[in-house]
Design a protein around this motif. Structure first.
Motif, short mmCIF file in Angstrom:
data_model
loop_
_atom_site.label_atom_id
_atom_site.label_comp_id
_atom_site.label_asym_id
_atom_site.label_seq_id
_atom_site.Cartn_x
_atom_site.Cartn_y
_atom_site.Cartn_z
N VAL A 79 0.83 -1.20 0.00
CA VAL A 79 0.00 0.00 0.00
C VAL A 79 0.87 1.25 0.00
N GLN A 80 2.00 1.20 0.70
CA GLN A 80 2.91 2.35 0.68
C GLN A 80 3.46 2.59 -0.72
N TYR A 81 3.73 1.50 -1.44
CA TYR A 81 4.18 1.62 -2.83
C TYR A 81 3.10 2.32 -3.67
N LEU A 82 1.85 1.90 -3.50
CA LEU A 82 0.76 2.51 -4.24
C LEU A 82 0.62 3.99 -3.90
N SER A 83 0.76 4.31 -2.64
CA SER A 83 0.67 5.70 -2.22
C SER A 83 1.76 6.54 -2.88
N ASN A 84 2.98 5.97 -2.92
CA ASN A 84 4.11 6.70 -3.52
C ASN A 84 3.96 6.83 -5.04
N ALA A 85 3.28 5.86 -5.65
CA ALA A 85 3.15 5.85 -7.11
C ALA A 85 2.00 6.71 -7.61
N GLN A 86 1.17 7.17 -6.71
CA GLN A 86 0.01 7.98 -7.11
C GLN A 86 0.45 9.30 -7.73
N THR A 87 -0.25 9.74 -8.78
CA THR A 87 0.10 11.00 -9.43
C THR A 87 -0.53 12.17 -8.69
N SER B 207 -4.70 9.97 -9.56
CA SER B 207 -4.82 8.76 -10.38
C SER B 207 -3.55 7.92 -10.30
N TRP B 208 -3.63 6.72 -10.89
CA TRP B 208 -2.46 5.86 -11.05
C TRP B 208 -2.24 5.59 -12.52
N ILE B 209 -0.98 5.49 -12.90
CA ILE B 209 -0.60 5.29 -14.30
C ILE B 209 -0.47 3.80 -14.59
N SER B 210 -0.91 3.40 -15.78
CA SER B 210 -0.67 2.03 -16.25
C SER B 210 -0.17 2.09 -17.69
N TYR B 211 0.47 1.00 -18.13
CA TYR B 211 1.06 0.97 -19.46
C TYR B 211 0.68 -0.33 -20.18
N LYS B 212 0.83 -0.31 -21.50
CA LYS B 212 0.73 -1.53 -22.29
C LYS B 212 1.91 -1.58 -23.25
N THR C 118 -7.10 3.18 -11.62
CA THR C 118 -7.35 3.88 -10.35
C THR C 118 -8.53 3.25 -9.63
N LEU C 119 -9.58 2.93 -10.36
CA LEU C 119 -10.75 2.28 -9.77
C LEU C 119 -10.40 0.93 -9.16
N LYS D 162 -9.28 5.62 5.02
CA LYS D 162 -9.19 6.91 5.69
C LYS D 162 -7.94 7.70 5.30
N ASP D 163 -7.03 7.04 4.60
CA ASP D 163 -5.77 7.69 4.25
C ASP D 163 -5.98 8.75 3.19
N THR D 164 -5.10 9.73 3.20
CA THR D 164 -5.19 10.86 2.27
C THR D 164 -5.12 10.39 0.82
N PHE D 165 -4.23 9.45 0.52
CA PHE D 165 -4.07 9.01 -0.87
C PHE D 165 -5.36 8.35 -1.39
N TYR D 166 -6.05 7.63 -0.51
CA TYR D 166 -7.30 6.98 -0.92
C TYR D 166 -8.37 8.03 -1.24
N GLN D 167 -8.51 9.00 -0.37
CA GLN D 167 -9.50 10.05 -0.60
C GLN D 167 -9.17 10.88 -1.83
#
Length: 232
Positions: free
Chosen positions: A11-19, A23-28, A46-47, A60-65
């Motif tokens: 979850v910390q990784y996800l928080s750090n990776a958030q733009t 949102s979160w970035i994905s690639y193909k 992101t969903l 409750k975390d800021t990144f989630y909100q």
């Protein structure tokens, strides 16, 4: 515990990776080495992240909100979502396709499962969304096609992958949306039950072809009060 520590690190990784916009970035990529990767629209990844963390202490975390606010910001005026949001990222930012991607049941259902309570919608709003789906993309077997094809009229993309066949995973999300907000779901539930009778049905499924992931979607549906998913 070791398990919780591993989850916290993830979850910390996800928080750090958030733009910056939540949102979160994905690639193909067409290559196994993932060379020449191409960024994809950010709405759906992101969903998926927010949905996985729903009903956990991380809500409750800021990144989630912040992520929830991003999803709210890309909603259109009819409470619908497309995979590239109301600003049409597939057209103007990423793939540069010459058309607009229509809203779909997968993205819309997941967003409303997460955001519905915070949008303060009336029951009539949910009924109108369901009526739109019923009128436009309900099939004879009780399942729904994925995209609301023609939503943008002449600007809509003329065709979609798999000829816009119903997706088992997308319809599980839709079942969850219907039952979470007490909308009529009997035909959809029966359609899904019939779909899983065929041997190794998941191998012929559209978009979601992993049995463990389909099981996860059913588990999430039950978690959100869609109890008929336990029969799938």
């Amino acid at each position: 515990s070791q398990i919780q520590s591993a989850i916290d690190r993830g979850v910390q990784y996800l928080s750090n990776a958030q733009t910056e916009n939540g949102s979160w970035i994905s690639y193909k990529s067409r290559y196994c080495s993932f060379d020449k990767k191409i960024e994809q629209p950010r709405v759906y990844p992101t969903l998926i992240i927010l949905y996985a963390l729903q009903h956990t202490r991380y809500e409750k975390d800021t990144f989630y909100q912040k992520g929830m606010q991003y999803i709210k910001d890309v909603m259109d005026e009819n409470y619908l979502w497309s995979i590239d949001g109301k600003n049409h990222e597939m057209t103007y930012a990423f793939d540069r396709i010459p058309c607009f991607v229509d809203p779909d049941i997968d993205t819309t259902s997941t967003a409303l499962i997460l955001l519905g309570p915070s949008l303060n919608l009336e029951k009539e709003n949910y009924i109108q969304i369901k009526k739109l789906f019923d009128d436009k993309i309900l099939t004879q077997n009780g399942l729904y096609r994925t995209y609301l094809q023609g939503y943008y009229n002449k600007k809509s993309c003329p065709q979609y992958d798999y000829n816009n066949q119903p997706s088992l995973g997308a319809n599980i999300h839709l079942l969850c949306f219907f039952e979470k907000y007490n909308l009529y779901s009997t035909l959809l539930s029966l359609g899904l039950q019939n779909s899983v009778l065929e041997k190794e049905y998941w191998k012929k499924a559209v978009y979601y072809r992993s049995l463990p992931y389909l099981t996860y979607l059913c588990t999430k549906a039950i978690e959100n009060n869609a109890y008929s998913a336990q029969h799938l």
